[in-house]
Design a protein around this motif. Sequence first.
Motif, PDB file in Angstrom:
ATOM      1  N   LYS A  53      40.553  25.302  23.079  1.00  0.00           N
ATOM      2  CA  LYS A  53      41.525  27.165  23.565  1.00  0.00           C
ATOM      3  C   LYS A  53      42.576  27.492  22.678  1.00  0.00           C
ATOM      4  N   SER A  54      43.352  26.403  22.398  1.00  0.00           N
ATOM      5  CA  SER A  54      45.221  26.158  21.897  1.00  0.00           C
ATOM      6  C   SER A  54      45.069  27.239  20.889  1.00  0.00           C
ATOM      7  N   GLY A  55      43.915  27.608  20.567  1.00  0.00           N
ATOM      8  CA  GLY A  55      43.542  28.287  18.694  1.00  0.00           C
ATOM      9  C   GLY A  55      43.508  26.785  17.592  1.00  0.00           C
ATOM     10  N   LEU A  56      43.700  25.566  17.848  1.00  0.00           N
ATOM     11  CA  LEU A  56      44.402  24.856  16.520  1.00  0.00           C
ATOM     12  C   LEU A  56      42.070  24.704  16.438  1.00  0.00           C
ATOM     13  N   LEU A  57      42.460  24.484  14.847  1.00  0.00           N
ATOM     14  CA  LEU A  57      40.773  25.093  14.012  1.00  0.00           C
ATOM     15  C   LEU A  57      40.611  23.318  13.218  1.00  0.00           C
ATOM     16  N   PHE A  58      39.950  22.597  13.457  1.00  0.00           N
ATOM     17  CA  PHE A  58      39.696  21.430  12.955  1.00  0.00           C
ATOM     18  C   PHE A  58      38.525  21.813  12.002  1.00  0.00           C
ATOM     19  N   VAL A  59      37.935  21.192  11.093  1.00  0.00           N
ATOM     20  CA  VAL A  59      36.427  20.224  10.065  1.00  0.00           C
ATOM     21  C   VAL A  59      35.633  19.706  11.173  1.00  0.00           C
ATOM     22  N   ASN A  60      34.973  19.679  11.310  1.00  0.00           N
ATOM     23  CA  ASN A  60      33.960  19.016  12.095  1.00  0.00           C
ATOM     24  C   ASN A  60      33.431  17.996  11.172  1.00  0.00           C
ATOM     25  N   ARG A  61      32.128  18.991  10.159  1.00  0.00           N
ATOM     26  CA  ARG A  61      31.791  17.902   8.727  1.00  0.00           C
ATOM     27  C   ARG A  61      31.697  19.022   8.131  1.00  0.00           C
ATOM     28  N   ILE A  62      30.829  18.599   6.524  1.00  0.00           N
ATOM     29  CA  ILE A  62      30.333  19.014   5.688  1.00  0.00           C
ATOM     30  C   ILE A  62      29.491  18.598   5.538  1.00  0.00           C
ATOM     31  N   TYR A  63      27.870  19.451   5.189  1.00  0.00           N
ATOM     32  CA  TYR A  63      26.426  19.396   5.102  1.00  0.00           C
ATOM     33  C   TYR A  63      25.927  19.766   3.557  1.00  0.00           C
ATOM     34  N   PRO A  64      25.034  19.179   3.308  1.00  0.00           N
ATOM     35  CA  PRO A  64      24.944  19.209   1.809  1.00  0.00           C
ATOM     36  C   PRO A  64      23.670  20.346   1.682  1.00  0.00           C
ATOM     37  N   GLU A  69      27.749  14.328  -6.419  1.00  0.00           N
ATOM     38  CA  GLU A  69      29.374  14.178  -5.208  1.00  0.00           C
ATOM     39  C   GLU A  69      28.759  14.548  -4.375  1.00  0.00           C
ATOM     40  N   LEU A  70      28.457  15.823  -4.390  1.00  0.00           N
ATOM     41  CA  LEU A  70      28.238  16.202  -1.986  1.00  0.00           C
ATOM     42  C   LEU A  70      27.455  14.716  -1.193  1.00  0.00           C
TER      43      LEU A  70
END
Length: 373
Positions: free
Chosen positions: A259-270, A98-99
């Motif tokens: 810079k405004s402190g907003l956090l995003f997920v970029n990607r997942i690594y198996p 699945e991953l």
Amino acid sequence: MSFVYPRSYIGIIGGGQNGWNLAVAAHKLGFWVNILVQNVNDLAAKAADQVIVGSIDDVNLLRRLAAGSQIVLYASEHVSVNAITEAQIAAKLPQGTELLTITQDRYLEKAFLEAHNINIPPYAMVVSLDDIRNVIDSIGYPCVLKPIQKGLTNQSHYLLEEPDDLRKLASRMADGSYILESWISDVKQYSIMVSKDRSGYVQAFPALETIYRDGDFHGAIAHQKNDPEVMDEIKRVAVQIADNIHYQGLLGVTFLETKSGLLFVNRIYPGTYQAADLYASVTNFSQYELHLRALSEWPVPNLWFRQEGALIALPASLEPQVFAQIQKRANWQFTFWPVVQQDGHYEPVLGEATIVASDYQSLVELLSGTELW
């Protein structure tokens, strides 16, 4: 799956730097190593006890690897899920598929993250220039065009910074499906590793600040200067991701902080992720040992930073400067691959250097005193 004792065979699908490190860690735990690599001269083949040479998607070779191993794991995220399924080796593959399925397809990965209300950069799926023209106003410039399937050699990434770049793309864009994603510049980047055992118990390990240069991984820093609220949110999101994917072993999650402190997920690594090579120096456990422990039903320790540290990838283009540092830096820990590696890099790398210090300021001073950082 049951407890895997020392002097059992571990089967590894894929080679390169990751396969080599897994084989070395497996030997440390007393395992023997079977490995399936595409080239007899692959770096990882030099660390294995038995080597099978051929395509990592060859169903018969996957069956042969599994037949001679108590468990099998993948060192490459590009191994075909269809090939694994056809080979019928799921009973010996504790990581599951699945991953792999989620992380190999950029659209599935983003759809998974959206379904769990996790922040990601704005994006759209496109297959033509007309599709891009229809959505680019909502995505905005700059943005990056990426093939949906990772690891495809006939499709490239394209950075679009202004409308004229879209016109130039007309003659360069190969057929296929793509993700058009907002390019977020001037960000801090982080990575975190999360383990899960067969019972579903999840542990998030310390987050690392990561640095990229010209698209290549450059280095990672472990320190206590980061905002505790940001670190707590990174850990919370990473655990949420791990809780909602059926897998065993390690996964990595990378983040972007604006810079405004907003956090995003970029990607997942198996599986393992290069930045986490730093764990071996700052926590006393390597990520490869942690991964093998989780897959082999061994208990997995909790980790915390025992000291500040940094890891630097050593590019082959700077070989004279790298070799000069060997002669100057008595306290640096160097790791050089027996074969120069290009896996996951645009530019070949010689190895890695790790620097540790008692505090953050001392670490910064050590790093600033070298041409390599």
